[in-house]
Write a protein that holds these residues in place. Structure first.
Motif: not given
Length: 455
Positions: A239-240, A258-259, A264-267
Motif C-alpha cells: 500500500t506504500s 521521503i518521496k 500512502r506515506d504510511y501503513i
C-alpha cells in the motif's frame, strides 16, 4: 599471552555457560574460551582464533556430543548472518537464559537483593514475527547482494529467506535484486560514497497485512520507476512505495526526506484495539504480538482506575501512552523526536483519544519543568532507549514521588543501574517480568513495577 593455548590449534572443550552476547563459554587450562554457536552442555572440537591474557575466542570445528539444549538452526545462513544469535538453542532454553540474564544484571550491576525475576513470557509461534526489515545493498563480484551484515562486519550476507521476517520479504528482495541488475542501476559504495541505491527497508502490518517498500538512495530520484512499480504489483498487500533520500556519508540508514512513489506515506497496523499509522521514519515495536503482551503487562502494573494522571517518558509515537489513556484520567507523553510526536498526535486522533497530550523535548528537561509548574503524576511510565534514564529524570521522579513507577526496559544492564538508584531513594521493586520481544536473539524486554515505600 597464554602460552598453553595456541592460536589455530584445535582443542576439545565442554561448554558450561552462555555469555551475555549468546556465545558459549568453556575453559581450557583455566583460560576462559568464548565460542559462538555453542550451548551449555556441548562437547566440541574448537579452533582457537584469538588468544589474550585471560581469555580466548574460538569457533566450532566439530560437535562431538551435542547438548540436550541444542537444536538445528532452521535458517540456511544463520551461522553467517549476525541477526539471530540463539537459533541453535531450544526455545525453552532461550526463555530461561533471558530470565537469568535479567536476574544476573539486577543482582550484579544493580546490587538488588531478594529479587524475584518471573519466567520470561514467550511466543507460541516464533516464526515470521518481525514487521520491519532493513537490508543493506552492495555489489560484490559484479552481483547485487541484498541481505544482512555478517556478525561484527559490514560484509553483506546475500539473503534468500529468513525465518523471522515476513515471508513476503523474500518476494520483494528477488524483485528488487532483479530490477537493479536488469536496469544496471548503480549500487552504493560506502567507502567511496558513490552509487545510488543504499538500502531496502520493508515494513509490514502484522495484523492488517499492509506493506511498505522503501528504497534508500544516495540521490534525488530512481531511474525506471515505472518498471519498478510494475514489478512490485506481484506482491500482495503493498500500500506504500517510497524513496528515502540519504546523501550523507553516514551509517545512519534512512534520510529524513521521503518521496512517495505510489500509495500512502504510511501503513496501518493494530495493537489490541488501537490503530497506528506507521511511516518510514516512525518508531514502532518490531514484534506486534509481543508488544501487546508487554503493554498489557505495563497496564496491569499501573493499576489505573480512571482517576490518575500519568507521565509517559520517552513516549516515542505514543503507543504506550494511548494504551494507558484507555484507563487513565490524563496521560502526558514526552519525546525528543519531533516527527514521533506528530505520529503520536495523529495516532491519538485516529483512535478518538482526547485525554493524551504530547510534548517535544528531552524527558529530563520537560518533566522537571512541568513539575515546577505544578504538574504532578500519580504514576510514571518510563520506556527509555538502551542507554537508560537520564540522571536528571531519575532525580525528578524521586522529587515527584509517584506511588508507582512502571519501568519498561530494552537493556538489562542500564535497567539494573537505574533500579539501583530508585531503590536507594525510597522505592521497592515489586515485580520483574521479562518479555521475549526478539526470539532467536540475545535481546530481552523487561517490565518492572516499583512501589514507593512508606516511612
Amino acid at each position: 599471552m597464554n602460552e598453553t593455548v595456541k592460536k589455530n590449534d584445535i582443542y576439545e572443550i565442554e561448554i558450561t555457560d552462555i555469555g551475555t552476547n549468546g556465545e558459549g563459554i568453556g575453559k581450557l587450562n583455566e583460560l576462559v574460551i568464548f565460542v559462538p554457536d555453542a550451548v551449555t552442555g556441548d562437547k566440541l572440537k574448537v579452533k582457537i582464533l584469538k588468544v589474550k591474557k585471560n581469555l580466548a575466542y574460538g569457533k566450532v570445528e566439530e560437535v562431538i556430543e551435542p547438548s540436550p539444549l541444542r537444536r538445528e538452526p532452521y535458517c540456511a545462513v544463520s551461522k553467517k548472518c549476525g541477526g539471530c544469535q540463539l537459533q541453535h538453542l531450544s526455545y525453552k532454553a532461550q526463555l530461561e537464559w533471558k530470565q537469568n540474564k535479567v536476574y544476573n544484571a539486577l543482582t550484579r550491576i544493580g546490587g538488588l537483593k531478594d529479587i524475584e525475576v518471573l519466567p520470561t513470557l514467550g511466543m507460541e509461534n516464533q516464526a515470521h514475527y518481525r514487521n520491519k526489515a532493513q537490508y543493506p545493498i552492495r555489489k560484490e563480484d559484479g552481483k547485487v547482494q541484498i541481505g544482512f551484515y555478517a556478525s561484527r562486519s559490514h560484509r553483506v550476507v546475500d539473503w534468500e529467506s529468513c525465518g523471522i521476517q515476513d515471508a513476503r520479504c523474500e518476494q520483494v528482495i528477488k524483485i528488487v535484486r532483479n530490477f537493479l541488475e536488469t536496469h544496471n542501476i548503480s549500487i552504493y559504495d560506502e567507502e567511496k560514497h558513490t552509487g545510488l541505491v543504499r538500502h531496502l527497508m520493508v515494513r509490514t502490518g502484522f495484523f492488517t497485512g499492509e506493506m511498505m517498500v522503501c528504497l534508500v538512495i544516495n540521490g534525488d530520484s530512481l531511474p525506471h520507476t515505472e518498471a519498478f512499480l510494475k514489478a512490485l504489483e506481484a506482491v500482495e498487500g503493498i500500500t506504500s512505495v517510497v524513496l528515502s533520500m540519504n546523501k550523507a556519508k553516514t551509517n545512519v540508514i534512512l534520510g529524513y526526506e521521503i518521496k512517495v512513489l505510489q500509495g500512502r506515506d504510511y501503513i496501518i497496523d493494530t495493537i489490541g484495539d488501537l490503530k497506528f499509522k506507521i511511516s518510514a521514519l516512525s518508531f514502532f515495536q518490531v514484534n506486534p504480538v509481543q508488544t501487546k503482551v508487554l503493554y498489557d503487562k505495563a497496564l496491569e502494573y499501573a493499576e489505573l482506575t480512571g482517576n490518575e494522571t500519568v507521565w509517559d517518558a520517552y513516549c516515542g509515537t505514543g503507543s504506550i501512552s494511548l494504551f494507558l489513556a484507555q484507563k487513565a484520567k490524563k496521560v502526558y507523553g514526552v519525546e525528543i523526536v519531533a516527527p514521533a510526536i506528530e505520529n503520536a498526535n495523529a495516532n491519538a486522533e485516529l483512535n478518538g483519544i482526547t485525554n493524551a497530550e504530547f510534548f517535544v523535548g528531552k524527558a529530563e528537561e520537560v518533566i522537571p519543568a512541568k513539575y515546577e509548574e505544578g504538574l504532578v503524576a500519580d504514576t510514571i511510565v518510563v520506556d527509555p532507549p538502551r542507554k537508560g534514564c537520564d540522571e536528571a529524570l531519575l532525580e525528578t521522579l524521586i522529587k515527584m514521588a509517584p506511588e508507582k513507577i512502571v519501568y519498561v526496559s530494552c537493556d538489562p544492564a542500564t535497567l539494573a543501574r537505574d533500579l539501583g538508584y530508585l531503590v536507594g531513594n525510597g522505592y521497592k521493586v515489586e515485580k520483574v517480568q521479562p518479555v521475549d520481544m526478539f526470539p532467536e536473539t540475545t535481546h530481552v524486554e523487561t517490565c518492572v513495577l516499583l512501589q514507593r515505600r512508606t516511612m
